[in-house]
Enzyme design. Structure first.
Site, PDB file in Angstrom:
ATOM      1  CE  LYS A  72      -3.518  16.380  -5.319  1.00 22.04           C
ATOM      2  NZ  LYS A  72      -2.566  15.602  -6.134  1.00 22.04           N
ATOM      3  CE  LYS A  96      -7.662   8.294   1.359  1.00 22.40           C
ATOM      4  NZ  LYS A  96      -6.278   7.765   1.299  1.00 22.40           N
ATOM      5  CE  LYS A 108      -4.009   5.722  -6.342  1.00 20.54           C
ATOM      6  NZ  LYS A 108      -3.919   6.359  -5.012  1.00 20.54           N
ATOM      7  CB  THR A 192       0.188   9.925   5.595  1.00 23.72           C
ATOM      8  OG1 THR A 192       0.174  10.317   4.223  1.00 23.72           O
ATOM      9  CG2 THR A 192      -0.765   8.780   5.819  1.00 23.72           C
ATOM     10  CG  ASN A 223       6.122   8.296   4.229  1.00 26.27           C
ATOM     11  OD1 ASN A 223       5.124   8.736   4.803  1.00 26.27           O
ATOM     12  ND2 ASN A 223       7.002   9.085   3.646  1.00 26.27           N
ATOM     13  CB  SER A 349      -1.566  16.284  -2.106  1.00 31.91           C
ATOM     14  OG  SER A 349      -0.538  15.436  -2.499  1.00 31.91           O
TER      15      SER A 349
HETATM   16  P1  NAD Z   1       6.269   2.033   2.712  1.00 33.47           P
HETATM   17  O1  NAD Z   1       6.607   1.197   1.558  1.00 33.47           O
HETATM   18  O2  NAD Z   1       7.083   3.226   3.038  1.00 33.47           O
HETATM   19  O3  NAD Z   1       6.226   1.128   4.053  1.00 33.47           O
HETATM   20  C1  NAD Z   1       5.539  -0.082   4.141  1.00 33.47           C
HETATM   21  C2  NAD Z   1       6.001  -0.791   5.406  1.00 33.47           C
HETATM   22  O4  NAD Z   1       5.250  -1.974   5.577  1.00 33.47           O
HETATM   23  C3  NAD Z   1       7.467  -1.201   5.374  1.00 33.47           C
HETATM   24  O5  NAD Z   1       8.028  -0.969   6.638  1.00 33.47           O
HETATM   25  C4  NAD Z   1       7.380  -2.702   5.084  1.00 33.47           C
HETATM   26  O6  NAD Z   1       8.507  -3.413   5.560  1.00 33.47           O
HETATM   27  C5  NAD Z   1       6.151  -3.027   5.876  1.00 33.47           C
HETATM   28  N1  NAD Z   1       5.579  -4.330   5.528  1.00 33.47           N
HETATM   29  C6  NAD Z   1       5.535  -4.935   4.324  1.00 33.47           C
HETATM   30  N2  NAD Z   1       4.994  -6.150   4.467  1.00 33.47           N
HETATM   31  C7  NAD Z   1       4.686  -6.300   5.772  1.00 33.47           C
HETATM   32  C8  NAD Z   1       4.089  -7.327   6.555  1.00 33.47           C
HETATM   33  N3  NAD Z   1       3.720  -8.475   5.995  1.00 33.47           N
HETATM   34  N4  NAD Z   1       3.907  -7.102   7.853  1.00 33.47           N
HETATM   35  C9  NAD Z   1       4.308  -5.963   8.429  1.00 33.47           C
HETATM   36  N5  NAD Z   1       4.882  -4.971   7.770  1.00 33.47           N
HETATM   37  C10 NAD Z   1       5.052  -5.143   6.457  1.00 33.47           C
HETATM   38  O7  NAD Z   1       4.740   2.434   2.507  1.00 33.47           O
HETATM   39  P2  NAD Z   1       3.938   3.617   3.210  1.00 33.47           P
HETATM   40  O8  NAD Z   1       3.985   4.814   2.328  1.00 33.47           O
HETATM   41  O9  NAD Z   1       4.332   3.730   4.637  1.00 33.47           O
HETATM   42  O10 NAD Z   1       2.444   3.043   3.097  1.00 33.47           O
HETATM   43  C11 NAD Z   1       1.955   2.080   4.025  1.00 33.47           C
HETATM   44  C12 NAD Z   1       0.440   2.040   3.905  1.00 33.47           C
HETATM   45  O11 NAD Z   1      -0.078   3.330   4.142  1.00 33.47           O
HETATM   46  C13 NAD Z   1      -0.067   1.618   2.522  1.00 33.47           C
HETATM   47  O12 NAD Z   1      -1.288   0.927   2.684  1.00 33.47           O
HETATM   48  C14 NAD Z   1      -0.354   2.945   1.864  1.00 33.47           C
HETATM   49  O13 NAD Z   1      -1.324   2.839   0.822  1.00 33.47           O
HETATM   50  C15 NAD Z   1      -0.869   3.736   3.041  1.00 33.47           C
HETATM   51  N6  NAD Z   1      -0.801   5.187   2.815  1.00 33.47           N
HETATM   52  C16 NAD Z   1       0.402   5.821   2.787  1.00 33.47           C
HETATM   53  C17 NAD Z   1       0.432   7.176   2.548  1.00 33.47           C
HETATM   54  C18 NAD Z   1       1.739   7.930   2.527  1.00 33.47           C
HETATM   55  O14 NAD Z   1       1.685   9.168   2.422  1.00 33.47           O
HETATM   56  N7  NAD Z   1       2.877   7.298   2.658  1.00 33.47           N
HETATM   57  C19 NAD Z   1      -0.763   7.883   2.341  1.00 33.47           C
HETATM   58  C20 NAD Z   1      -1.980   7.208   2.399  1.00 33.47           C
HETATM   59  C21 NAD Z   1      -1.977   5.843   2.639  1.00 33.47           C
END
Ligand code: NAD
Length: 415
Positions: A72, A96, A108, A192, A223, A349
Site C-alpha cells: 500500500k 507506518k 510507493k 491525516t 490539507n 485509505s
Molecule cells: P499541501 O500541498 O496541501 O500543503 C503544504 C503547505 O505547506 C502549503 O500550505 C504550503 O504553502 C506550505 N509550505 C510550503 N513551503 C513552505 C515553507 N517553506 N514554510 C511553510 N509552509 C510552507 O500538502 P499536505 O497534503 O498538507 O502535506 C503537508 C505535509 O504533510 C507533507 O510533508 C506530506 O507528506 C504530509 N502528509 C500529508 C498527508 C495528507 O493526507 N495530506 C498524509 C501524510 C503526510
C-alpha cells in the site's frame, strides 16, 4: 551492515536500520530482508502531447514488503522523483502500516514529471499510461496505490478506470483516495489531521497536559495544516500561529481560525489582516505544541535548541532531521513521529479499501470512530515500545513495526 554487491537494497532504509542497532537486534538475514524491496518496477511511458509530439516519461513502482498484507502506498508526480526516494518511501509505508497494525505492507510509486507543465489532457494520458504499465503487478488484493504529492482524487479515478478496462471487470479497491462519488470514503479528506489530533490528545495525557487552552503553532496551511488548525481550534486549543510558503499569522491570545479559513478560500494568507510571523520564527515561538505540517527538514541542528514547544506533532513527513531529533530528545521535547502522527491518512485509505471490497459504505461518524480506535491503540503500542520512555517515540514506533513485520515473515517461513 555491508550489503552484497548484487543487492538492490534501499540505502536509506539500510542506514536507518543501522541506526537502530543497540535498540533492536537484527540478524544479517533480517537486516537484508527489511532493507531490500521485494520488487522494483521501472516503466517507460510514451505519451502523445497536445502538439502531436511524443514524450517518453519514466515511472516506478516499488513493493517493499507484503509479509503483513497487500502493498500500500501513494503515487507521486514530481520532477525530482528518483528510484532511491521511491524505495525509501515504500519502506516508510510498510513501517507506518505496521505501527497501525493494519494488514498491509509498504509500497510507493512515482513518475518523473513536472505536472504543472502538462495540460489536463496530457496528465490524464500519462496517468493512464502509467497505470496500464503497472497493472500486471497491482490489484485489489496485491498492491493498492493512493495519492501522494501532486496526485489527487481525479488522478485516482482515471487510474481506477484504466485498470478496470485492463481487467475487464470492476475493481474499485485497486486504488484509494478516490472522490466519494467514485468509491471514496467519507472523512478521508481530513483523516491525516484527525488522526494527528487523536494522537495529540493521547500525548497530552502522557505529558499530563490539557488540550483546552494549550497554545499551538502550525507550520503549513495545506490539507494537513489547515484541517489540523480547524480541528484543534474546535476542540478548545488556542491556535496562536499558522503559516504557509508566504509567511504566517500570529496572535498570542489565539487566532480566529474559522474566520481565517473562510477568508483563505478567497485570498492568500499574506492578504489576511493580522500580526506577521516568519516560518523560522514560528518554529521557535513560546508554545505548548508545535505542528510542522509543511516540508521535510524544518527542525535541524541549526534551530532545534531554540524550539520551545513541549510537544512536537509531526504531521509532515520528516520535518525533523536526525540531528534535530537528537537535540529535541535531549531537551525532553516529546516528539510524536511522522509514522504515527500522520498515519490517519493511510488508516482511512485502508477503511476505503475495506468499504470497496464489501460494497457497504460507512457514515462519517463510523469512519472517525474506527480511526480513533485504531490510532489510539497504535499510540499505546508505541508508548509501551519505548520501554518507559527509555527510547524516543520514534525509536518505539520503529521497534514496534520492525517486530511486527519480522514476526509475519517468520510465520510465513520466509525467515
Ligand atoms: P499541501 O500541498 O496541501 O500543503 C503544504 C503547505 O505547506 C502549503 O500550505 C504550503 O504553502 C506550505 N509550505 C510550503 N513551503 C513552505 C515553507 N517553506 N514554510 C511553510 N509552509 C510552507 O500538502 P499536505 O497534503 O498538507 O502535506 C503537508 C505535509 O504533510 C507533507 O510533508 C506530506 O507528506 C504530509 N502528509 C500529508 C498527508 C495528507 O493526507 N495530506 C498524509 C501524510 C503526510
Amino acid at each position: 551492515m555491508a550489503q552484497d554487491n548484487y543487492s538492490f537494497a534501499c540505502d536509506t532504509a539500510a542506514k536507518f536500520l543501522g541506526k537502530m542497532e543497540g535498540k533492536i537486534a537484527l540478524s544479517k538475514a533480517e537486516f537484508e530482508l527489511l532493507s531490500t524491496p521485494q520488487r522494483v518496477l521501472a516503466v517507460s511511458l510514451p505519451v502523445k502531447m497536445d502538439d502531436g509530439t511524443v514524450r517518453i516519461f519514466l515511472g516506478y513502482r516499488v513493493q517493499a514488503n507484503d509479509a503483513r498484507g497487500p502493498f500500500k502506498g501513494g503515487i507521486r508526480y514530481h520532477q525530482s522523483v528518483n528510484l532511491e526516494e521511491v524505495k525509501t518511501l515504500a519502506f516508510l509505508m510498510g513501517f507506518k502500516c505496521a505501527v497501525l497494525d493494519l494488514p498491509l505492507g509498504g509500497g510507493k510509486g512515482g513518475i518523473i514529471v513536472d505536472p504543472k507543465a502538462l495540460s489536463k489532457a496530457e496528465l490524464e494520458r500519462l496517468s493512464r499510461a502509467y497505470f496500464r504499465s503497472i497493472a500486471p503487478v497491482v490489484g485489489e488484493r496485491i498492491d493498492i496505490p493512493a495519492p501522494d504529492v501532486n496526485t489527487n482524487g481525479e488522478v485516482m479515478s482515471w487510474m481506477r478506470d484504466e485498470y478496470e478496462k485492463w481487467l475487464g471487470k470492476p475493481a474499485p479497491g485497486v486504488i484509494t483516495g478516490k472522490p466519494v462519488s467514485n468509491g471514496g470514503s467519507l472523512g478521508r479528506e481530513y483523516s491525516t489531521s484527525m488522526g494527528g489530533a487523536f494522537v495529540l490528545r493521547e500525548a497530552l495525557k502522557t505529558a499530563d497536559m490539557k488540550l483546552e487552552g494549550a497554545s499551538v503553532a502550525i507550520q503549513g496551511f495545506g490539507n494537513a495544516g489547515m484541517h489540523a488548525a480547524r480541528i484543534l481550534h474546535s476542540w478548545g486549543a488556542k491556535v496562536v500561529a499558522v503559516s504557509n510558503s508566504q509567511g504566517g499569522l500570529y496572535d498570542e491570545n489565539g487566532l480566529d481560525i474559522p474566520g481565517i479559513i473562510a477568508q483563505y478560500e478567497q485570498k492568500r494568507l499574506d492578504g489576511i489582516e493580522g500580526k506577521r510571523v516568519s516560518n523560522e520564527e514560528l518554529l521557535e515561538l513560546p508554545v505548548d505544541i508545535l505542528v510542522p505540517a509543511a516540508l521535510e527538514n524544518q527542525i535541524t541542528a541549526g534551530n532545534a535548541s531554540r524550539v520551545k514547544a513541549k510537544i512536537v506533532l509531526e504531521l509532515a513527513n520528516g520535518p525533523v532531521d536526525a540531528e534535530g531529533d537528537d537535540i529535541l530528545h535531549a531537551k525532553g521535547v516529546f516528539v510524536i513521529p511522522d509514522i504515527l502522527a500522520n498515519s490517519g491518512g493511510v488508516c482511512v485509505s485502508y477503511f476505503e479499501w475495506l468499504q470497496n471490497l464489501d460494497g457497504e459504505y460507512w457514515t462519517e461518524a463510523e469512519v472517525n470512530k474506527r480511526l480513533e480506535e485504531t490510532i489510539v491503540k497504535a499510540y499505546t503500542g508505541v508508548l509501551d515500545a519505548t520501554n518507559g520512555r527509555k527510547h524516543s517515540m520514534r525509536q518505539g514506533a520503529y521497534i514496534l513495526s520492525i517486530k511486527r513485520i519480522l514476526e509475519a515473515e517468520r510465520r510465513r517461513g520466509r525467515l
